[in-house]
Structure formats: C-alpha cells, structure tokens
Scaffold this motif. Sequence first.
Motif, PDB file in Angstrom:
ATOM      1  N   SER A 107       0.815  -1.215   0.000  1.00 18.04           N
ATOM      2  CA  SER A 107       0.000   0.000   0.000  1.00 18.04           C
ATOM      3  C   SER A 107       0.849   1.266   0.000  1.00 18.04           C
ATOM      4  CB  SER A 107      -0.958  -0.004   1.189  1.00 18.04           C
ATOM      5  OG  SER A 107      -0.240  -0.052   2.403  1.00 18.04           O
ATOM      6  N   GLU A 108       2.075   1.177   0.492  1.00 21.07           N
ATOM      7  CA  GLU A 108       2.962   2.343   0.530  1.00 21.07           C
ATOM      8  C   GLU A 108       3.388   2.792  -0.866  1.00 21.07           C
ATOM      9  OE1 GLU A 108       6.261   1.457   3.070  1.00 21.07           O
ATOM     10  OE2 GLU A 108       4.978   0.691   4.688  1.00 21.07           O
ATOM     11  N   TYR A 109       3.246   1.917  -1.849  1.00 23.72           N
ATOM     12  CA  TYR A 109       3.708   2.223  -3.208  1.00 23.72           C
ATOM     13  C   TYR A 109       2.545   2.546  -4.156  1.00 23.72           C
ATOM     14  CZ  TYR A 109       7.959   0.255  -1.321  1.00 23.72           C
ATOM     15  OH  TYR A 109       9.071   0.015  -0.541  1.00 23.72           O
ATOM     16  N   LEU A 110       1.349   2.573  -3.616  1.00 26.12           N
ATOM     17  CA  LEU A 110       0.181   2.849  -4.445  1.00 26.12           C
ATOM     18  C   LEU A 110      -0.139   4.341  -4.427  1.00 26.12           C
ATOM     19  CD1 LEU A 110      -2.078  -0.092  -3.215  1.00 26.12           C
ATOM     20  CD2 LEU A 110      -0.809   0.011  -5.364  1.00 26.12           C
ATOM     21  N   PRO A 111      -0.510   4.912  -5.563  1.00 24.32           N
ATOM     22  CA  PRO A 111      -0.955   6.310  -5.575  1.00 24.32           C
ATOM     23  C   PRO A 111      -2.145   6.500  -4.636  1.00 24.32           C
ATOM     24  CG  PRO A 111      -0.631   5.492  -7.810  1.00 24.32           C
ATOM     25  CD  PRO A 111      -0.527   4.307  -6.902  1.00 24.32           C
ATOM     26  N   LYS A 112      -2.294   7.728  -4.105  1.00 24.29           N
ATOM     27  CA  LYS A 112      -3.352   7.996  -3.139  1.00 24.29           C
ATOM     28  C   LYS A 112      -4.742   7.793  -3.733  1.00 24.29           C
ATOM     29  CE  LYS A 112      -0.711  11.108  -0.187  1.00 24.29           C
ATOM     30  NZ  LYS A 112      -0.593  12.478   0.381  1.00 24.29           N
ATOM     31  N   ASP A 113      -4.855   7.973  -5.055  1.00 29.45           N
ATOM     32  CA  ASP A 113      -6.176   7.820  -5.684  1.00 29.45           C
ATOM     33  C   ASP A 113      -6.365   6.433  -6.283  1.00 29.45           C
ATOM     34  OD1 ASP A 113      -4.405   8.024  -7.800  1.00 29.45           O
ATOM     35  OD2 ASP A 113      -5.733   9.274  -9.025  1.00 29.45           O
ATOM     36  N   LYS A 126     -15.473   5.547 -10.145  1.00 34.12           N
ATOM     37  CA  LYS A 126     -14.040   5.733  -9.867  1.00 34.12           C
ATOM     38  C   LYS A 126     -13.210   5.723 -11.147  1.00 34.12           C
ATOM     39  CE  LYS A 126     -14.605   3.460  -5.378  1.00 34.12           C
ATOM     40  NZ  LYS A 126     -16.072   3.589  -5.409  1.00 34.12           N
ATOM     41  N   ILE A 127     -13.855   5.938 -12.288  1.00 34.48           N
ATOM     42  CA  ILE A 127     -13.183   5.743 -13.566  1.00 34.48           C
ATOM     43  C   ILE A 127     -12.038   6.729 -13.783  1.00 34.48           C
ATOM     44  CG2 ILE A 127     -14.623   7.250 -14.997  1.00 34.48           C
ATOM     45  CD1 ILE A 127     -13.423   3.677 -15.841  1.00 34.48           C
ATOM     46  N   ASP A 128     -12.053   7.859 -13.090  1.00 37.39           N
ATOM     47  CA  ASP A 128     -10.981   8.844 -13.255  1.00 37.39           C
ATOM     48  C   ASP A 128      -9.832   8.632 -12.280  1.00 37.39           C
ATOM     49  OD1 ASP A 128     -12.308  10.171 -15.339  1.00 37.39           O
ATOM     50  OD2 ASP A 128     -13.503  11.331 -13.915  1.00 37.39           O
ATOM     51  N   LYS A 129      -9.917   7.599 -11.466  1.00 36.46           N
ATOM     52  CA  LYS A 129      -8.857   7.319 -10.495  1.00 36.46           C
ATOM     53  C   LYS A 129      -7.854   6.317 -11.071  1.00 36.46           C
ATOM     54  CE  LYS A 129     -11.792   8.351  -6.517  1.00 36.46           C
ATOM     55  NZ  LYS A 129     -11.116   9.637  -6.248  1.00 36.46           N
ATOM     56  N   ALA A 130      -6.835   5.977 -10.290  1.00 33.50           N
ATOM     57  CA  ALA A 130      -5.801   5.035 -10.736  1.00 33.50           C
ATOM     58  C   ALA A 130      -6.282   3.608 -10.483  1.00 33.50           C
ATOM     59  CB  ALA A 130      -4.483   5.291 -10.001  1.00 33.50           C
ATOM     60  N   ILE A 131      -6.993   3.052 -11.444  1.00 33.09           N
ATOM     61  CA  ILE A 131      -7.558   1.710 -11.304  1.00 33.09           C
ATOM     62  C   ILE A 131      -6.475   0.672 -11.590  1.00 33.09           C
ATOM     63  CG2 ILE A 131      -9.276   0.094 -12.198  1.00 33.09           C
ATOM     64  CD1 ILE A 131     -11.027   2.580 -12.790  1.00 33.09           C
ATOM     65  N   ILE A 132      -6.215  -0.179 -10.600  1.00 30.73           N
ATOM     66  CA  ILE A 132      -5.109  -1.145 -10.688  1.00 30.73           C
ATOM     67  C   ILE A 132      -5.649  -2.558 -10.484  1.00 30.73           C
ATOM     68  CG2 ILE A 132      -2.876  -1.852  -9.739  1.00 30.73           C
ATOM     69  CD1 ILE A 132      -2.535   1.022  -8.715  1.00 30.73           C
ATOM     70  N   PRO A 133      -5.692  -3.368 -11.537  1.00 28.50           N
ATOM     71  CA  PRO A 133      -6.126  -4.758 -11.365  1.00 28.50           C
ATOM     72  C   PRO A 133      -5.066  -5.591 -10.652  1.00 28.50           C
ATOM     73  CG  PRO A 133      -5.477  -4.348 -13.634  1.00 28.50           C
ATOM     74  CD  PRO A 133      -5.414  -3.030 -12.936  1.00 28.50           C
ATOM     75  N   LYS A 149      -7.764   4.292   3.037  1.00 30.49           N
ATOM     76  CA  LYS A 149      -8.905   4.715   2.203  1.00 30.49           C
ATOM     77  C   LYS A 149      -8.656   4.449   0.713  1.00 30.49           C
ATOM     78  CE  LYS A 149     -10.935   8.073   5.367  1.00 30.49           C
ATOM     79  NZ  LYS A 149     -10.380   7.387   6.550  1.00 30.49           N
ATOM     80  N   ILE A 150      -8.037   3.283   0.443  1.00 29.87           N
ATOM     81  CA  ILE A 150      -7.865   2.820  -0.930  1.00 29.87           C
ATOM     82  C   ILE A 150      -8.968   1.804  -1.209  1.00 29.87           C
ATOM     83  CG2 ILE A 150      -6.371   1.534  -2.518  1.00 29.87           C
ATOM     84  CD1 ILE A 150      -3.971   2.699  -1.046  1.00 29.87           C
ATOM     85  N   PRO A 151      -9.927   2.135  -2.079  1.00 27.91           N
ATOM     86  CA  PRO A 151     -11.054   1.231  -2.329  1.00 27.91           C
ATOM     87  C   PRO A 151     -10.612  -0.092  -2.945  1.00 27.91           C
ATOM     88  CG  PRO A 151     -11.503   3.440  -3.182  1.00 27.91           C
ATOM     89  CD  PRO A 151     -10.042   3.390  -2.841  1.00 27.91           C
ATOM     90  N   THR A 152     -11.335  -1.146  -2.611  1.00 30.63           N
ATOM     91  CA  THR A 152     -11.109  -2.472  -3.200  1.00 30.63           C
ATOM     92  C   THR A 152     -12.418  -2.948  -3.816  1.00 30.63           C
ATOM     93  OG1 THR A 152     -11.547  -3.488  -1.040  1.00 30.63           O
ATOM     94  CG2 THR A 152      -9.241  -3.106  -1.634  1.00 30.63           C
ATOM     95  N   LEU A 153     -12.369  -3.303  -5.095  1.00 31.14           N
ATOM     96  CA  LEU A 153     -13.541  -3.805  -5.812  1.00 31.14           C
ATOM     97  C   LEU A 153     -13.320  -5.269  -6.162  1.00 31.14           C
ATOM     98  CD1 LEU A 153     -14.224  -0.853  -8.300  1.00 31.14           C
ATOM     99  CD2 LEU A 153     -15.067  -1.151  -5.962  1.00 31.14           C
ATOM    100  N   LEU A 191      -5.443  -6.131   3.341  1.00 32.63           N
ATOM    101  CA  LEU A 191      -6.752  -5.569   3.039  1.00 32.63           C
ATOM    102  C   LEU A 191      -7.160  -4.541   4.088  1.00 32.63           C
ATOM    103  CD1 LEU A 191      -8.600  -8.808   1.855  1.00 32.63           C
ATOM    104  CD2 LEU A 191      -7.616  -7.005   0.430  1.00 32.63           C
ATOM    105  N   ASP A 192      -6.842  -4.803   5.355  1.00 32.56           N
ATOM    106  CA  ASP A 192      -7.127  -3.834   6.418  1.00 32.56           C
ATOM    107  C   ASP A 192      -6.292  -2.568   6.236  1.00 32.56           C
ATOM    108  OD1 ASP A 192      -8.947  -5.546   7.560  1.00 32.56           O
ATOM    109  OD2 ASP A 192      -7.579  -6.285   9.113  1.00 32.56           O
ATOM    110  N   ASP A 193      -5.042  -2.743   5.826  1.00 38.74           N
ATOM    111  CA  ASP A 193      -4.161  -1.599   5.595  1.00 38.74           C
ATOM    112  C   ASP A 193      -4.695  -0.728   4.460  1.00 38.74           C
ATOM    113  OD1 ASP A 193      -1.928   0.043   5.940  1.00 38.74           O
ATOM    114  OD2 ASP A 193      -0.724  -1.092   4.518  1.00 38.74           O
TER     115      ASP A 193
END
Length: 413
Positions: free
Chosen positions: A55-61, A271-278, A225-229, A218-220
């Motif tokens: 999670s430390e390496y993921l963009p805030k959005d 969330k289509i304008d955010k950084a969507i990461i599969p 506040k990084i959404p998970t779909l 997942l808790d982290d």
Amino acid sequence: MEICNMHPRELKIENFTYNLPNEKIAYTPANPRDSSKLLIYKNATISTDTYQHISEYLPKDSVLVFNDTKVIKSRIFFQNETGATIEVFCLEPYGENLNYEDYFQKQGSVLWTCLIGKVAKWRSPKLSKKLTINNQDVELSAEIVEKLGDSYVVKLSWTPSEIPFAEVVEVAGVTPLPPYIKRIADKTDEETYQTVYSEHDGSVAAPTAGLHFTKRILDDLSERKIPTLFTTLHVGAGTFKPVKSETMEDHIMHSECMTITLDFLESLLSKIDKAIIPVGTTSMRTIESIYWMGNKIANNPNIEFENLKVTQWEPYETETTHSANEALSALINWIKKHGQTHISVETEIIIAPSYKFRIAKALVTNFHQPQSTLLLLVSALIGEKWHEIYDYALENDFRFLSYGDGSLLFPQD
C-alpha cells in the motif's frame, strides 16, 4: 516496424522468451503469504520490498480490482475394473451462456468439458466411486458423452441426487496445481492455492497475483482509504496454454467466463478517473473486456446478448471507440434495460503489444512463463522494459510462477 506499432497477429513469440532455470520456480508458497517479495517498477526505476508494504507504493487515488473466483477441486480420480487410476480433469462446464452460481447448485448430474488421463484404460461405459458427504453415502459416476479434439464431454452423475454439485466436487476432487508442479495437492495446498477473498466456485487455476494478499493487507488498504472492488472471472486451464505457433496469428486464445454485477460496474464507473489497478492478469482481462463490451453497446444499443462476447482480435480491429465513461455507462444501461442485476459473458481478449489500455492504469502480477500470453500482456503495459525487470528478478532471487513472488508495474507516460 516497431513492436508497439504492429498488429499483434504479426508478433513473433520468440521475442518474448527468457531463460528460466528450474531453481527459480516456486513449488511451494511463501509463509506467511504477504512475506513474498515485491518488485516495484515505477518512473522507469526498479525497487524491492515485500507484499505486506504494497500500500505504501500505491498512488493515493488508487482503486484495486480483485478477482474473487474460487478454485474448485477439479481433478477427480476413478479406478477402472482392474484397479488402474483414471483422472477426469474438469476444465469448464459444458454448454453456452451458463450461470456458474446456478450450475454449481445443480442436482443429480452435470456435463463438463474434461481432460482424461489414461483414457485408453477407460473401457467400461461408466466409472464410479463412493463418497461420504455430510455423513451420507454417495455414489459418483462418470460417463464419456462426446470427444472434442483433445478433450471430452463427460457426464457426472450421483445419487442421492438432491446433493448440489458444489458439495460433490468438494469431496470427490483434488485441488488442481499448475502442470509444472509434479505432485498431487495436499491439505496445505487447499488453503494456500486459494485467495483469502475467494467466493464464487468455478476456476481450475488460481488468480495467483491475489495469493499474496492477506487480511492484514486488506485492512491496511482500508485504513489508507484505498477502495477495493471485487469481480469474477473463472480461470481456465488455458491460462497455462503455451504459444506453439511462430507468430500470434495462429494462436487461438483461450476463452474464460466473467460474471459482472451491476453493483461492480457502477462502483467502477464512479471511480473511472482514479488510478484503477487490477490485481492479476485475470482482473486485467476482465476490466478491459468490460470496456469492449460497453463499446459494442455504445456502437449498437440494440445488440443481442450472444454478441457481447469479446473476441480475440476485437480491440485491434474496431474502428469506432468511445471513452471508458461512455462504454461503462452503455453497458450499465443495457443490463438495466434487460432487467438483469448481473450477466455472465465469455472473453477471448488477447492483450499484447500495441494494445491501448482503456481502464487499467497499472498492474499487480506474478512473474510469468517464457513465451506465454501473460508475458505478452505485461509487455503491452510496460513495453520492452519487461526484459530488464525479469533479468533483475532472476538476478535478485525472486521466485517465479504461480507460487512465486510478484510485482507492481506502472507504465511510463
């Protein structure tokens, strides 16, 4: 001609190979899961850490998209009248437009497309084995219905018939490890070759990028506040299918079934304008296939359900394309118009160099086999830098393939 400008039909698979020594392949998982090594490729720079810090390496959005398919115990062993063992490997339910949720609740009998080990020893009309399910004696039988090239249509039937197939296969079968792991799965594999968030029965191979994720991660993500779909694509054995042709023109891409809910699509659209990461190549195939389904509807609002399937070369040969927002909106409206809450659709999409990503902005994935379509997908995202990344991983003791370590990959602008 540069690879990035080629039609993928012209790609030579020999350009997507590397030397993978056996000692670099992981035959058992890391313990705990999130202690696996993580390679981060961002801003054309490689760094390393472990998954517990991803999670430390993921963009805030960021928005992470997971595949919540569940691996079924699809290897079922029978004995013939002489005691020889015959394996029935269930690849996928036989039939069109199947609803997997309903299929696994079927009672009495089901049809499966299967591989059969030692089929020459199958001489009697049926093979049978006895099981105990919920303290009840059950007899399971297998009968060949039809030959399909290298595979067969097999009818599995059981008595008492009121037991759902999901319970039958759970007791009768064995977890299907990747073909290069030459051992039968044990009790440990039943847990470790399954993601912690698996929910929907149907896969015969794990979405392996997700194997590294734990409740702690997942808790982290939630705390940050990084959404998970979560969506579902059932992984078939075709994920291990090697490319045997010289060019991709002659390779037939395997088909896999997606189950897409309205709730997921509406969340994704919001969330289509955010950084969507599969998380994983299966999640990548799902969200990019969703775009192409929606694009077809935007081009033809009256399209029939059977034409929603995404074919292998469709992304490279479609002239009129819409924004991701427009495509997702069109798909959502089409599903609502037909009075549905979800649809199950097949995809044959091949993501290879020259592909233009429509929804995904990065990828979490393992290290894949040489000359595989999964390596083509990685190359489509990060270009020729895949050579440098894989060389680094080999030189720095990363473990490869399904039970191995993984990476977080960002394309260069």
